[in-house]
Design an enzyme around this catalytic site. Structure first.
Site, mmCIF file in Angstrom:
data_model
loop_
_atom_site.group_PDB
_atom_site.id
_atom_site.type_symbol
_atom_site.label_atom_id
_atom_site.label_comp_id
_atom_site.label_asym_id
_atom_site.label_seq_id
_atom_site.Cartn_x
_atom_site.Cartn_y
_atom_site.Cartn_z
ATOM 1 N N LEU A 41 1.045 -1.135 0.064
ATOM 2 C CA LEU A 41 0.031 0.025 -0.101
ATOM 3 C C LEU A 41 0.898 1.209 0.024
ATOM 4 O O LEU A 41 1.816 1.413 0.787
ATOM 5 C CB LEU A 41 -0.874 -0.011 1.413
ATOM 6 C CG LEU A 41 -2.031 0.830 1.431
ATOM 7 C CD1 LEU A 41 -3.102 0.735 0.193
ATOM 8 C CD2 LEU A 41 -2.637 0.596 2.625
ATOM 9 N N ASP A 42 0.713 2.163 -0.956
ATOM 10 C CA ASP A 42 1.714 3.099 -1.129
ATOM 11 C C ASP A 42 1.663 4.021 -0.023
ATOM 12 O O ASP A 42 0.836 3.939 0.952
ATOM 13 C CB ASP A 42 1.191 4.068 -2.297
ATOM 14 C CG ASP A 42 1.016 3.611 -3.397
ATOM 15 O OD1 ASP A 42 1.927 2.702 -3.869
ATOM 16 O OD2 ASP A 42 0.239 3.939 -4.544
ATOM 17 N N ARG A 43 2.975 4.781 0.149
ATOM 18 C CA ARG A 43 3.024 5.616 1.586
ATOM 19 C C ARG A 43 2.031 6.513 1.822
ATOM 20 O O ARG A 43 1.770 6.877 2.899
ATOM 21 C CB ARG A 43 4.610 6.196 1.318
ATOM 22 C CG ARG A 43 5.015 7.048 2.445
ATOM 23 C CD ARG A 43 6.271 7.462 2.275
ATOM 24 N NE ARG A 43 6.763 8.294 3.457
ATOM 25 C CZ ARG A 43 7.530 9.253 3.266
ATOM 26 N NH1 ARG A 43 7.651 9.901 2.007
ATOM 27 N NH2 ARG A 43 7.744 10.366 4.387
ATOM 28 N N SER A 45 -1.140 6.346 0.838
ATOM 29 C CA SER A 45 -2.295 5.529 1.034
ATOM 30 C C SER A 45 -2.589 5.194 2.117
ATOM 31 O O SER A 45 -1.549 4.937 3.173
ATOM 32 C CB SER A 45 -2.493 4.713 0.007
ATOM 33 O OG SER A 45 -2.456 5.056 -1.227
ATOM 34 N N ARG A 140 0.629 2.048 -7.581
ATOM 35 C CA ARG A 140 -0.250 3.194 -7.683
ATOM 36 C C ARG A 140 -1.605 3.148 -8.634
ATOM 37 O O ARG A 140 -1.937 4.257 -9.365
ATOM 38 C CB ARG A 140 0.464 4.521 -8.072
ATOM 39 C CG ARG A 140 1.640 4.590 -7.033
ATOM 40 C CD ARG A 140 2.553 5.731 -7.168
ATOM 41 N NE ARG A 140 1.879 7.046 -7.085
ATOM 42 C CZ ARG A 140 1.627 7.664 -5.701
ATOM 43 N NH1 ARG A 140 2.114 6.772 -4.655
ATOM 44 N NH2 ARG A 140 1.329 8.645 -5.804
#
Length: 179
Positions: A41-43, A45, A140
Site C-alpha cells: 500500500l503506497d506511502r 495511501s 499506484r
C-alpha cells in the site's frame, strides 16, 4: 496454524519493516517476528494492509490470479460524470497496459479518521468520494486510473481485501486472526 494481521496503515508509513532514509515503517507499529506484508500500500495511501507468516497465504492474497477484490474509498477532485465512471468500469488503458474492469460508484463522504497532514482543500474545486473495487494491484493503480479519466485522487483508503476489512481497527492498530 498461520498468522494473519489486519493492519490499518496510517498515511506516510511505508509497507516494509526497514528504510535507509529513516521514514516511518511497519516496524514502528508491529513488533512481531516472522510476519511480512501480503501486497503493498503506497506511502501516501491509508487503510488495510495484510501481513502473514505463511508464504502460500501471502501469495493467495497478493497474486491477481486469485482474484481477491480490493475495495478502496477514493476522494477525487471534482464530481465525476457518468462517462468517467463507465471508463473505470470498462477498464482504463495506462502506460503499462489496460486495467481489468473495476466496480465503481459515487458514495457519500465516509466517516473516516482525520488524515495527518490533511488533504489540501481548495474552495473553488469540489471533491467527491468513490467506492472503487479492483482485482489487481499495480503500482499506484487506483491513483493512475482516476487521473486517466480526469479526476485526480486526493485521498485513498483501502477498506477491504477479499473477506478481510478494517472495520473497528484504528489507524496504526492491528488485529490478529489465526487461519
Amino acid at each position: 496454524m498461520s498468522r494473519l494481521l489486519l493492519f490499518n496503515k496510517p498515511y506516510g508509513v511505508l509497507s516494509q519493516f526497514t528504510d535507509a532514509e529513516g521514514r516511518e515503517t511497519l516496524a514502528n507499529y508491529i513488533d512481531l517476528p516472522g510476519v511480512y506484508p501480503a501486497g503493498r500500500l503506497d506511502r501516501d495511501s491509508e487503510g488495510l494492509l495484510l501481513l502473514t507468516d505463511d508464504g502460500k497465504l501471502q501469495q493467495k492474497i497478493a497474486d491477481p490470479k486469485y482474484k481477491k477484490w480490493k475495495t478502496y474509498w477514493v476522494q477525487v477532485e471534482k464530481q465525476p460524470d457518468e462517462t468517467a465512471l463507465q471508463q473505470l468500469r470498462d477498464g482504463v488503458t495506462l502506460k503499462d497496459g489496460p486495467t481489468r474492469p473495476a466496480q465503481v460508484k459515487v458514495i457519500d463522504e465516509p466517516a473516516l479518521w482525520p488524515r495527518t497532514p490533511p488533504v489540501r482543500f481548495r474552495q473553488n474545486i469540489p471533491t467527491a468520494w468513490l467506492e472503487l473495487k479492483i482485482r489487481e494491484g499495480r503500482n499506484r493503480q487506483v491513483r493512475r486510473m482516476t487521473a486517466a479519466v480526469g479526476y485526480p485522487t486526493l485521498r485513498l483508503v483501502r477498506v477491504s481485501i477479499g473477506e478481510w476489512g478494517i472495520q473497528g481497527i484504528a489507524p496504526g492498530e492491528w488485529q490478529e486472526q489465526h487461519i
